[in-house]
Write a protein that holds these residues in place. Structure first.
Motif, PDB file in Angstrom:
ATOM      1  N   THR A  24       0.834  -1.200   0.000  1.00 36.67           N
ATOM      2  CA  THR A  24       0.000   0.000   0.000  1.00 36.67           C
ATOM      3  C   THR A  24       0.877   1.261   0.000  1.00 36.67           C
ATOM      4  OG1 THR A  24      -1.762  -1.199   1.120  1.00 36.67           O
ATOM      5  CG2 THR A  24      -1.816   1.189   1.290  1.00 36.67           C
ATOM      6  N   ASP A  66      -5.432  -1.754  -5.052  1.00 37.66           N
ATOM      7  CA  ASP A  66      -4.793  -2.444  -3.930  1.00 37.66           C
ATOM      8  C   ASP A  66      -5.544  -3.733  -3.597  1.00 37.66           C
ATOM      9  OD1 ASP A  66      -2.834  -2.635  -2.029  1.00 37.66           O
ATOM     10  OD2 ASP A  66      -3.506  -0.932  -0.814  1.00 37.66           O
ATOM     11  N   ASP A  67      -4.801  -4.759  -3.218  1.00 38.67           N
ATOM     12  CA  ASP A  67      -5.372  -6.023  -2.743  1.00 38.67           C
ATOM     13  C   ASP A  67      -6.375  -6.630  -3.717  1.00 38.67           C
ATOM     14  OD1 ASP A  67      -3.980  -6.229  -0.277  1.00 38.67           O
ATOM     15  OD2 ASP A  67      -5.241  -4.639   0.542  1.00 38.67           O
ATOM     16  N   ARG A  75       4.869  -3.805   9.562  1.00 35.19           N
ATOM     17  CA  ARG A  75       3.852  -3.329  10.489  1.00 35.19           C
ATOM     18  C   ARG A  75       4.182  -3.807  11.902  1.00 35.19           C
ATOM     19  NH1 ARG A  75      -0.577  -4.955   7.657  1.00 35.19           N
ATOM     20  NH2 ARG A  75      -0.616  -3.159   6.277  1.00 35.19           N
TER      21      ARG A  75
HETATM   22 MG    MG Z   1      -2.031  -2.919   2.081  1.00 31.22          MG
END
Ligand code: MG
Ligand code: ADP
Length: 453
Positions: free
Chosen positions: A158, A214-215, A316
């Motif tokens: 992202t 995205d995704d 993350r």
């Molecule tokens: Mg993402």
């Protein structure tokens, strides 16, 4: 000065600058009422400012909205502001900043200004994706179309998409760029069909110069959306407009997607993202500290190494670990600096490996993946191509050989395969090793990648 005080001081200094720059107040007002003010607490919802006199408190309390507005720029979050006279301060101050930098959507193109190429750290785990993304941003439609970026959650997909968006917006202001997640795409299609505006929706999409999706794996099983997306895709690519897609896996491994979409997605360039290696993780940590206005010199180098070793499976997690560490040291440690002891207590019970030279399933996977030019994620994927499955068998065999872990655990780590699969892979490799010298050589090379030298 402790880490927290340093952090709060920097945020407040920046906020005061912003207040001055905004000319909210005359200089005389500013000098009289803001002097010796300080930021005492900051959490996700609330900021506490202290001032040395009651008079200052009375005046500043009238202007908490202006203060909050400036603070939003420097702390990245809108919080309620309270002003207290120093004598009224609570004994201990606390700060939580788990989500201080919440990305802010600024425009209808959905592009978040917080994710840019400038704050994306490049290392061997992501350099291919980074280079391909930058090329598409520099000359949309020219090099790879579509560009397909795949990798596990938390590895920067992202971030890269928004970076492309920001780059195009900055450097090609005549171009129309749009970011959308595939779930929003589906919702938009459903609503447009309901409202009878689907042609309008397609037209809007077809007018774009750069489409960032995205995704894309979430498009699986949504047949009506497949059709619309197929149409938009062809229209854009035929007109040499740029499409960049991301997914948690390679296009050929997305189940529930129409064959024609899979073949379109694979027709440009597909690049993988991997977990950051040690050096990249260190750089990411330093970048995050800088961004949160924490002076990196207050944190011992071996603490950063400890985080980079233990939390690098995804970025993350790495960011979360850093926040936890700072939060912990602020609330439970009296030391000015964050040292390894503080870090160890902050993560008690959560960490398995403490020595970066330790062998783990992850280091074995990495070594095998590097040797065969694959990503770690491909080793755990469902793919049965010969190259990937033999690399996978070798990795399983090496896990069994070097680690004291059961077949079931190895199976889990390699795409939830059952223990009999792992057993037969190990047997197969053992058997081949007896006659296959090339395999023997390959395994030796792979072992060099993770064994202590
Ligand atoms: Mg993402
Ligand atoms: P994904 O979309 O792959 O799940 P994200 O792009 O949301 O992952 O990244 C998760 C977090 O990690 C974000 O805060 C992002 O800024 C950060 N991040 C990931 N890779 C990098 C990198 N190479 N440099 C700096 N930050 C990164």
């Amino acid at each position: 000065m402790s880490v927290m005080n340093g952090f709060l001081k920097r945020v407040w200094d920046d906020t005061l600058l912003a207040i001055q720059e905004n000319n909210f107040f005359d200089d005389v007002v500013y000098n009289t009422y803001f002097s010796n003010s300080s930021l005492q607490e900051l959490d996700d919802h609330h900021a506490l400012i202290s001032v040395p006199t009651n008079m200052q408190k009375l005046v500043l309390s009238e202007y908490v909205d202006c203060i909050a507005e400036s603070l939003e720029k420097t702390a990245g979050k809108k919080v309620a502001v309270d002003v207290l006279f120093e004598g009224e301060l609570p004994q201990t101050s606390k700060m939580f900043f788990t989500t201080i930098e919440e990305p802010v959507v600024e425009a209808s193109d959905n592009i978040l200004s917080t994710y840019t190429f400038d704050n994306f750290v490049v290392g061997s785990s992501n350099k291919e994706s980074h280079a391909a993304a930058l090329a598409c941003a520099m000359q949309p439609g020219k090099f790879y179309n579509p560009l397909f970026i795949f990798g596990n959650s938390g590895l920067g997909k992202t971030h890269i998409l928004h970076s492309i968006g920001n780059y195009v917006k900055k450097n090609q202001d005549n171009m129309r760029v749009h970011y959308i997640s595939s779930t929003d795409f589906v919702t938009n299609v459903v609503n447009a069909i309901k409202d009878n505006t689907i042609e309008q929706f397609k037209r809007q999409m077809n007018q774009l110069d750069v489409l960032l999706v995205d995704d894309i794996q979430f498009l699986a099983g949504k047949e009506k959306s497949h059709e619309i997306f197929f149409h938009i895709f062809n229209e854009l690519v035929n007109n040499k407009k740029q499409i960049i897609l991301t997914s948690d896996r390679h296009p050929t491994e997305i189940k529930g997607l129409e064959e024609r979409l899979i073949s379109r997605f694979s027709s440009g360039l597909s690049v993988g993202l991997d977990s950051p290696e040690f050096e990249t993780s260190l750089q990411i940590l330093k970048k995050k500290l800088e961004h949160q206005s924490v002076d990196p010199s207050l944190i011992d180098e071996d603490v950063l190494a400890y985080l980079a070793t233990n939390f690098s499976s995804d970025v993350r997690k790495l960011e979360g670990a850093l926040n936890r560490l700072i939060f912990y040291s602020i609330n439970f440690s009296n030391s000015e600096r964050i040292d390894l002891r503080t870090a160890m207590s902050a993560f008690k019970g959560q960490v398995l490996i403490t020595d970066r030279n330790d062998i783990s399933i992850s280091t074995i996977k990495k070594s095998v993946a590097d040797y065969y030019g694959l990503t770690r994620q491909q080793l755990s994927s469902k793919s049965r191509t010969k190259m990937i499955s033999s690399a996978r068998h070798i990795a399983m065999y090496l896990c069994r050989k070097h680690l004291d872990v059961p077949f079931t655990k190895i199976g889990e780590e390699f795409g939830k395969r059952d223990h009999s699969t792992v057993m037969s892979a190990c047997e197969k490799i053992e058997k081949s090793l007896k006659t296959d010298d090339l395999l023997k050589q390959a395994i030796k090379e792979v072992e060099k990648g993770f064994l202590l030298t």
